[in-house]
Design a protein around this motif. Structure first.
Motif, PDB file in Angstrom:
ATOM      1  N   SER A   1       9.415 -14.470 -15.481  1.00 33.50           N
ATOM      2  CA  SER A   1       9.424 -13.023 -15.602  1.00 33.50           C
ATOM      3  C   SER A   1       8.439 -12.373 -14.630  1.00 33.50           C
ATOM      4  O   SER A   1       8.765 -11.397 -13.955  1.00 33.50           O
ATOM      5  N   LYS A   2       7.236 -12.922 -14.534  1.00 34.68           N
ATOM      6  CA  LYS A   2       6.217 -12.363 -13.635  1.00 34.68           C
ATOM      7  C   LYS A   2       6.673 -12.459 -12.191  1.00 34.68           C
ATOM      8  O   LYS A   2       6.532 -11.536 -11.406  1.00 34.68           O
TER       9      LYS A   2
ATOM     10  N   GLU B   1       8.058 -22.326 -22.818  1.00 34.50           N
ATOM     11  CA  GLU B   1       7.527 -20.979 -22.927  1.00 34.50           C
ATOM     12  C   GLU B   1       6.832 -20.574 -21.630  1.00 34.50           C
ATOM     13  O   GLU B   1       7.015 -19.465 -21.121  1.00 34.50           O
ATOM     14  N   ASN B   2       6.052 -21.472 -21.117  1.00 36.03           N
ATOM     15  CA  ASN B   2       5.330 -21.226 -19.878  1.00 36.03           C
ATOM     16  C   ASN B   2       6.309 -20.925 -18.740  1.00 36.03           C
ATOM     17  O   ASN B   2       6.093 -20.014 -17.944  1.00 36.03           O
TER      18      ASN B   2
ATOM     19  N   VAL C   1       7.562 -17.360 -19.043  1.00 37.97           N
ATOM     20  CA  VAL C   1       6.530 -16.390 -18.647  1.00 37.97           C
ATOM     21  C   VAL C   1       6.415 -16.334 -17.127  1.00 37.97           C
ATOM     22  O   VAL C   1       6.421 -15.258 -16.519  1.00 37.97           O
TER      23      VAL C   1
END
Ligand SMILES: Nc1nc2c(c(=O)[nH]1)N[C@H]1C(S)=C(S)[C@@H](COP(=O)(O)O)O[C@H]1N2
Ligand SMILES: [Mo]
Length: 260
Positions: free
Chosen positions: A66-67, A59-60, A63
């Motif tokens: 995407s950033k 998950e990390n 994230v």
């Protein structure tokens, strides 16, 4: 054989879903490379340098990816690099329609009643009639439109460069965004470097004819350096602003930069 299968199973992570999610977050070019390389977990590890062993790190990783993408793409965007242009014979006719509804539900705008609102950080906030806009110098461009839904098509658009219009209305071009609102519940914003890109156009015609209703009558913003959803149709207002106001697809998780 058994060893190979076992090595693909990661506790708490659905490998197929992870690979799919990761591909969705990638900028177009990296996505194409990722898919060409087999879209495997191994390729994902190589690309991100992240060895995913549990659901939390997976998950990390998503994230972070995407950033990272928006920042990297904005940083490498070269305002002098032109999108490829094509010739008459490449134009797709009929050109595909796309919207978050079917074609017969597309906004039906009365040209004589329509006005373009110009607001925010601009010197001249006078609304523009279609007649005034049609009098602006016309440039013709044949470029490829790429939609995230998996199709692309070459089309021909005529209109005035957005950067000339921004100068004309005395826009503060040090502002961060040009935000567009549409006649339906649609909106999108362009970062200023993209708004000032020489090929970014306020389009009033498709294929040398007044923009048909399907393609955004009376005005769409044609941005050949961006994915299709960053090309708002049926535009009713343009706001120069430092505030990020999102957009129809951006609010649903599509990356803001979305270069093509
Ligand atoms: N106002 C408005 N603009 C919009 C959309 C929309 O639904 N409403 N869809 C976007 C998407 S996802 C695409 S691919 C293109 C499609 O443009 P076209 O119908 O001219 O092919 O318009 C973009 N601009
Ligand atoms: Mo799209």
């Amino acid at each position: 054989m058994i060893g190979r299968i076992r090595s693909l199973i990661i506790p708490g992570v659905d490998k197929n879903l992870l690979v799919k999610d990761a591909a969705r977050l990638m900028p177009d070019l990296s996505r194409r490379r990722f898919i060409a390389s087999g879209a495997s977990l191994g390729a994902l590890t190589l690309l991100t340098g992240c060895d995913v062993t549990d659901s939390l790190s997976a998950e990390n990783m998503l994230v972070q990816m995407s950033k990272f993408n928006d920042a990297v793409q904005a940083a490498i965007f070269n305002p002098n690099t032109l999108a490829p242009t094509y010739s008459e014979k490449d134009i797709k006719r009929p050109f595909p329609f796309n919207g978050f509804y079917s074609e017969d539900e597309a906004p039906e705008i009365e040209g004589a009643d329509w006005k373009l609102e110009v607001t925010g950080l601009v010197q001249n906030k006078k609304p523009w009639t279609l007649k005034d806009l049609y009098a602006l110098p016309e440039v013709s461009q044949i470029t490829r439109h790429i939609c995230v839904e998996g199709w692309s098509a070459i089309g021909s658009w005529q209109g005035t460069p957005l950067r000339d219009f921004l100068k004309l209305v005395g826009a503060d071009t040090t502002a961060k965004w040009v935000h567009f609102r549409c006649a339906e519940d649609y909106a999108s914003a362009l970062d200023m470097p993209t708004a000032l890109h020489p090929q970014t156009q306020m389009s009033f015609k498709f294929d040398n004819k007044i923009l048909p209703r399907a393609y955004g009558f009376p005005m769409k913003i044609r941005v050949p350096t961006k994915l299709g959803f960053k090309n708002p149709k049926y535009v009713v207002s343009m706001e120069v602003t430092n505030d990020y106001k999102g957009g129809y697809w951006e609010d649903q998780g599509y990356n803001d930069f979305s270069g093509s």
